[in-house]
Design a protein around this motif. Structure first.
Motif, mmCIF file in Angstrom:
data_model
loop_
_atom_site.group_PDB
_atom_site.id
_atom_site.type_symbol
_atom_site.label_atom_id
_atom_site.label_comp_id
_atom_site.label_asym_id
_atom_site.label_seq_id
_atom_site.Cartn_x
_atom_site.Cartn_y
_atom_site.Cartn_z
ATOM 1 N N LYS A 49 0.918 -1.394 -0.009
ATOM 2 C CA LYS A 49 -0.029 0.019 -0.022
ATOM 3 C C LYS A 49 0.964 1.401 -0.136
ATOM 4 O O LYS A 49 0.487 2.260 -0.646
ATOM 5 C CB LYS A 49 -0.859 -0.099 1.336
ATOM 6 N N THR A 50 2.093 1.285 0.618
ATOM 7 C CA THR A 50 2.936 2.505 0.574
ATOM 8 C C THR A 50 3.742 2.782 -0.477
ATOM 9 O O THR A 50 4.453 3.580 -0.656
ATOM 10 C CB THR A 50 3.450 2.549 2.054
ATOM 11 N N ARG A 51 3.972 1.478 -1.088
ATOM 12 C CA ARG A 51 4.876 1.890 -2.473
ATOM 13 C C ARG A 51 4.124 2.636 -3.416
ATOM 14 O O ARG A 51 3.035 2.590 -3.871
ATOM 15 C CB ARG A 51 5.110 0.338 -2.995
ATOM 16 N N ARG A 52 4.704 3.694 -3.771
ATOM 17 C CA ARG A 52 4.427 4.573 -4.705
ATOM 18 C C ARG A 52 5.179 4.461 -6.090
ATOM 19 O O ARG A 52 6.400 4.374 -5.877
ATOM 20 C CB ARG A 52 4.342 6.139 -4.326
ATOM 21 N N ARG A 53 4.605 4.461 -7.196
ATOM 22 C CA ARG A 53 5.309 4.602 -8.312
ATOM 23 C C ARG A 53 5.282 6.171 -8.755
ATOM 24 O O ARG A 53 4.286 6.681 -8.945
ATOM 25 C CB ARG A 53 4.632 3.621 -9.457
ATOM 26 N N ARG A 54 6.422 6.476 -9.457
ATOM 27 C CA ARG A 54 6.631 7.595 -10.175
ATOM 28 C C ARG A 54 5.868 7.477 -11.305
ATOM 29 O O ARG A 54 6.366 6.819 -12.279
ATOM 30 C CB ARG A 54 7.967 8.090 -10.112
ATOM 31 N N ARG A 55 5.048 8.478 -11.602
ATOM 32 C CA ARG A 55 4.369 8.450 -12.948
ATOM 33 C C ARG A 55 4.757 9.923 -13.649
ATOM 34 O O ARG A 55 4.250 11.018 -12.885
ATOM 35 C CB ARG A 55 3.006 8.363 -12.992
ATOM 36 N N PRO A 56 5.704 10.104 -14.713
ATOM 37 C CA PRO A 56 6.027 11.220 -15.139
ATOM 38 C C PRO A 56 4.660 11.987 -16.008
ATOM 39 O O PRO A 56 3.964 11.468 -16.313
ATOM 40 C CB PRO A 56 7.129 10.982 -16.262
ATOM 41 N N THR A 57 4.765 13.258 -15.744
ATOM 42 C CA THR A 57 3.826 14.237 -16.526
ATOM 43 C C THR A 57 4.316 14.157 -17.972
ATOM 44 O O THR A 57 5.542 14.545 -18.220
ATOM 45 C CB THR A 57 3.593 15.394 -15.643
ATOM 46 N N ILE A 58 3.331 13.773 -18.743
ATOM 47 C CA ILE A 58 3.700 13.734 -20.095
ATOM 48 C C ILE A 58 3.137 14.921 -20.841
ATOM 49 O O ILE A 58 1.623 15.318 -20.574
ATOM 50 C CB ILE A 58 3.086 12.599 -20.822
ATOM 51 N N HIS A 59 3.677 15.787 -21.632
ATOM 52 C CA HIS A 59 3.265 17.016 -22.132
ATOM 53 C C HIS A 59 3.175 16.961 -23.556
ATOM 54 O O HIS A 59 4.190 16.177 -24.256
ATOM 55 C CB HIS A 59 3.921 18.052 -21.756
ATOM 56 N N ASP A 60 2.182 17.400 -24.343
ATOM 57 C CA ASP A 60 2.393 17.494 -25.647
ATOM 58 C C ASP A 60 3.174 18.442 -26.480
ATOM 59 O O ASP A 60 3.596 19.510 -25.612
ATOM 60 C CB ASP A 60 0.896 17.868 -26.279
ATOM 61 N N LEU A 61 3.861 17.893 -27.508
ATOM 62 C CA LEU A 61 4.975 18.664 -28.234
ATOM 63 C C LEU A 61 4.011 19.794 -29.070
ATOM 64 O O LEU A 61 2.907 19.425 -29.349
ATOM 65 C CB LEU A 61 5.631 17.765 -28.953
ATOM 66 N N PRO A 62 4.550 20.935 -29.221
ATOM 67 C CA PRO A 62 4.036 21.878 -29.867
ATOM 68 C C PRO A 62 4.173 21.445 -31.335
ATOM 69 O O PRO A 62 5.215 20.703 -31.730
ATOM 70 C CB PRO A 62 4.715 23.208 -29.552
ATOM 71 N N GLU A 63 3.319 21.912 -32.146
ATOM 72 C CA GLU A 63 3.411 21.486 -33.705
ATOM 73 C C GLU A 63 4.463 22.144 -34.357
ATOM 74 O O GLU A 63 4.964 21.462 -35.271
ATOM 75 C CB GLU A 63 1.809 21.862 -34.369
ATOM 76 N N GLN A 64 4.771 23.479 -33.912
ATOM 77 C CA GLN A 64 6.005 23.744 -34.686
ATOM 78 C C GLN A 64 6.850 24.524 -33.673
ATOM 79 O O GLN A 64 6.341 25.165 -32.510
ATOM 80 C CB GLN A 64 5.617 25.156 -35.563
ATOM 81 N N LEU A 65 8.084 24.367 -33.799
ATOM 82 C CA LEU A 65 8.958 25.099 -32.651
ATOM 83 C C LEU A 65 9.008 26.479 -33.037
ATOM 84 O O LEU A 65 9.439 26.820 -34.137
ATOM 85 C CB LEU A 65 10.263 24.272 -32.614
ATOM 86 N N PRO A 66 9.281 27.294 -32.046
ATOM 87 C CA PRO A 66 9.282 28.935 -32.389
ATOM 88 C C PRO A 66 10.530 29.205 -33.292
ATOM 89 O O PRO A 66 10.492 30.185 -33.788
ATOM 90 C CB PRO A 66 9.316 29.360 -30.900
ATOM 91 N N ASP A 67 11.644 28.383 -33.139
ATOM 92 C CA ASP A 67 13.103 28.586 -33.813
ATOM 93 C C ASP A 67 13.024 28.240 -35.169
ATOM 94 O O ASP A 67 13.907 28.421 -35.847
ATOM 95 C CB ASP A 67 14.209 28.453 -33.065
#
Length: 74
Positions: A49-67
């Motif tokens: 019960k006390t074991r916690r799994r780290r779950r990374p936050t997944i972000h969407d990539l932008p369609e175009q990079l600003p540079d």
């Protein structure tokens, strides 16, 4: 823990630090341990019960990079 080949190096109890605690020392609630030993043996001692799994936050990539050359100018 000695029978599982886990050595307790330090016991943290509130503001008190007990280096190299004796084998007959009784653990209390909220004690923290610094241990050395096989990782799988230590994981077996943690209740499921006390074991916690780290779950990374997944972000969407932008369609175009600003540079990028295709990016529209602002």
């Amino acid at each position: 823990m000695h029978d599982k080949d886990i050595n307790v190096l330090t016991l943290y109890r509130g503001a008190k630090v007990i280096p190299n605690p004796r084998k007959d020392r009784v653990l209390e609630a909220d004690d923290k341990l610094l241990c050395f030993g096989r990782m799988d043996a230590m994981r077996e001692m943690i209740p499921a019960k006390t074991r916690r799994r780290r779950r990374p936050t997944i972000h969407d990539l932008p369609e175009q990079l600003p540079d990028s050359p295709d990016a529209p100018e602002v």
